[in-house]
Every structure is written in C-alpha cells, then in structure tokens.
Design a protein around this motif. Sequence first.
Motif, PDB file in Angstrom:
ATOM      1  N   VAL A  26       0.636  -0.962   0.120  1.00 12.26           N
ATOM      2  CA  VAL A  26       0.014  -0.047   0.017  1.00 12.26           C
ATOM      3  C   VAL A  26       1.055   1.224   0.100  1.00 12.26           C
ATOM      4  O   VAL A  26       0.489   2.147  -0.826  1.00 12.26           O
ATOM      5  CB  VAL A  26      -1.200   0.217   1.114  1.00 12.26           C
ATOM      6  CG1 VAL A  26      -1.807   1.167   1.141  1.00 12.26           C
ATOM      7  CG2 VAL A  26      -1.840  -1.102   0.957  1.00 12.26           C
ATOM      8  N   LEU A  27       1.998   1.239   0.703  1.00 10.74           N
ATOM      9  CA  LEU A  27       2.830   2.328   1.046  1.00 10.74           C
ATOM     10  C   LEU A  27       3.176   2.695  -0.349  1.00 10.74           C
ATOM     11  O   LEU A  27       3.585   3.759  -1.117  1.00 10.74           O
ATOM     12  CB  LEU A  27       3.865   2.320   2.077  1.00 10.74           C
ATOM     13  CG  LEU A  27       4.870   3.286   2.122  1.00 10.74           C
ATOM     14  CD1 LEU A  27       4.172   4.754   2.314  1.00 10.74           C
ATOM     15  CD2 LEU A  27       5.807   2.962   3.238  1.00 10.74           C
ATOM     16  N   GLY A  28       4.030   1.520  -0.997  1.00  8.04           N
ATOM     17  CA  GLY A  28       4.684   1.607  -2.301  1.00  8.04           C
ATOM     18  C   GLY A  28       3.636   2.048  -3.434  1.00  8.04           C
ATOM     19  O   GLY A  28       3.967   2.745  -4.380  1.00  8.04           O
ATOM     20  N   ASP A  29       2.486   1.797  -3.277  1.00  3.48           N
ATOM     21  CA  ASP A  29       1.408   2.202  -4.183  1.00  3.48           C
ATOM     22  C   ASP A  29       1.226   3.706  -4.253  1.00  3.48           C
ATOM     23  O   ASP A  29       1.150   4.463  -5.050  1.00  3.48           O
ATOM     24  CB  ASP A  29      -0.008   1.502  -4.337  1.00  3.48           C
ATOM     25  CG  ASP A  29      -1.098   1.996  -5.146  1.00  3.48           C
ATOM     26  OD1 ASP A  29      -0.971   1.723  -6.272  1.00  3.48           O
ATOM     27  OD2 ASP A  29      -1.824   2.705  -4.569  1.00  3.48           O
ATOM     28  N   ARG A  34       2.005   9.245  -5.889  1.00  2.00           N
ATOM     29  CA  ARG A  34       2.524  10.725  -5.635  1.00  2.00           C
ATOM     30  C   ARG A  34       3.707  11.063  -6.459  1.00  2.00           C
ATOM     31  O   ARG A  34       4.300  12.159  -6.503  1.00  2.00           O
ATOM     32  CB  ARG A  34       2.938  10.738  -4.327  1.00  2.00           C
ATOM     33  CG  ARG A  34       1.826  10.786  -3.360  1.00  2.00           C
ATOM     34  CD  ARG A  34       2.183  11.194  -1.856  1.00  2.00           C
ATOM     35  NE  ARG A  34       3.657  10.431  -1.478  1.00  2.00           N
ATOM     36  CZ  ARG A  34       3.758  10.081  -0.097  1.00  2.00           C
ATOM     37  NH1 ARG A  34       2.788  10.055   0.683  1.00  2.00           N
ATOM     38  NH2 ARG A  34       4.899   9.552   0.225  1.00  2.00           N
ATOM     39  N   GLY A  35       4.461  10.041  -7.236  1.00  2.00           N
ATOM     40  CA  GLY A  35       5.785  10.417  -7.787  1.00  2.00           C
ATOM     41  C   GLY A  35       6.763  10.351  -7.234  1.00  2.00           C
ATOM     42  O   GLY A  35       7.964  10.829  -7.803  1.00  2.00           O
ATOM     43  N   ASP A  36       6.993   9.834  -5.939  1.00  2.26           N
ATOM     44  CA  ASP A  36       8.159   9.642  -5.334  1.00  2.26           C
ATOM     45  C   ASP A  36       8.654   8.277  -4.956  1.00  2.26           C
ATOM     46  O   ASP A  36       8.851   7.971  -3.607  1.00  2.26           O
ATOM     47  CB  ASP A  36       8.000  10.625  -4.111  1.00  2.26           C
ATOM     48  CG  ASP A  36       7.147  10.278  -3.090  1.00  2.26           C
ATOM     49  OD1 ASP A  36       6.443   9.500  -3.325  1.00  2.26           O
ATOM     50  OD2 ASP A  36       7.052  11.013  -2.083  1.00  2.26           O
ATOM     51  N   GLU A  37       8.258   7.344  -5.903  1.00  2.00           N
ATOM     52  CA  GLU A  37       8.522   5.675  -5.552  1.00  2.00           C
ATOM     53  C   GLU A  37      10.010   5.498  -5.357  1.00  2.00           C
ATOM     54  O   GLU A  37      10.905   6.220  -6.016  1.00  2.00           O
ATOM     55  CB  GLU A  37       8.014   4.925  -6.695  1.00  2.00           C
ATOM     56  CG  GLU A  37       8.298   3.746  -6.632  1.00  2.00           C
ATOM     57  CD  GLU A  37       7.795   2.795  -7.683  1.00  2.00           C
ATOM     58  OE1 GLU A  37       7.688   1.498  -7.624  1.00  2.00           O
ATOM     59  OE2 GLU A  37       7.422   3.444  -8.747  1.00  2.00           O
TER      60      GLU A  37
END
Length: 171
Positions: A26-29, A34-37
């Motif tokens: 979920v955090l990765g998604d 947000r564009g900060d993967e």
Amino acid sequence: GVGPSFARQVAEMCLGMALACSREIVLGDLKMRRGDEDYLHAGNVNTFMLYGQPVGIIGYGGIANELHPLLRPFGVEVSAYDPWLGDGYLRSRGVKPKSLEALLAESRVIFVLAAPTVENRAFLGHPELAQIQQGAVMVLMSRAHVVDFDALTEYVVAGRFKLATDVFPTE
C-alpha cells in the motif's frame, strides 16, 4: 459461532493483509501515485518476505484454524497464545503454545484473532505492545476491544511495527 465459509474468508483476508503489510504494498502504491517511488533496494529496506518467519496467533479459534493451513506453504513456525485452550490441544493442531510475552517478542508476524470478552478488554496495552520487535507486522482482525488503540496508534506512528487492520474503536 463463526461458520466455516466466513472463517475461511476472514483467514484469507488476514493472509493477504499480512503479505501486503510485510511487503509495504500500500505504501509503495501511494508513493508511486505521488511520483516519489523508491526503486530497487531503497524501496525494500523495511520490507520482508513471509517465508520462514516466526508467526504468532493470539486467539486460536475458528479463524485461526482456517488461517493455519494457508500459512503452511510459507514454511513458517506457528505459535499461539490462547488462555482458553490447553497446550495439548494447541500442539495437536500443529501449533507451538507460547506465553503472550514470548509470542509478542519472538513473532515477526502477529495475528490478533481473540474474541472480545469482559476479561480481555485492552489486554494488549503499552507494556505488551512494547515487547513487539522492531519492524514486525501485526494483523488486527478481532475487535479493537482487545487493544489499547491509543497505545497501538503511538507505536505504529512511531514506526516501531507495522499494522494491518479492519477494526477500529468506533466502527
């Protein structure tokens, strides 16, 4: 009681939530959207695979009986704490009985499946939650009744351990 089909569905949700939480899906998604993967190693620093991890179950009732077989392919050692069940019964189910303290301290993934009773209101409070190892995952599927939710929130927000839950003090 909980019927087998419902218990199986909840057990499947428990496993899915544990996998998603341990891998920070979920955090990765969220970060990707947000564009900060974070990529490669940086995106996996705080994640772990379920395979071979020590798993603890608090409350070994119908849902736990359905969850346990789902955990077998992951090669986990399952321990349980349930004050209503004898050690012999737990061993007969292929589970290692443990004290609450040992289960919390030694498990990388903890499933809280205890049914709410008068005796177990907020029995997982500050002292108990403090025993959970850094970076562990707690899957809270029983009622929020069994946890001091303020203490739980403090530990999770501080990054002490991860939480997957579908229960809250006000439902």
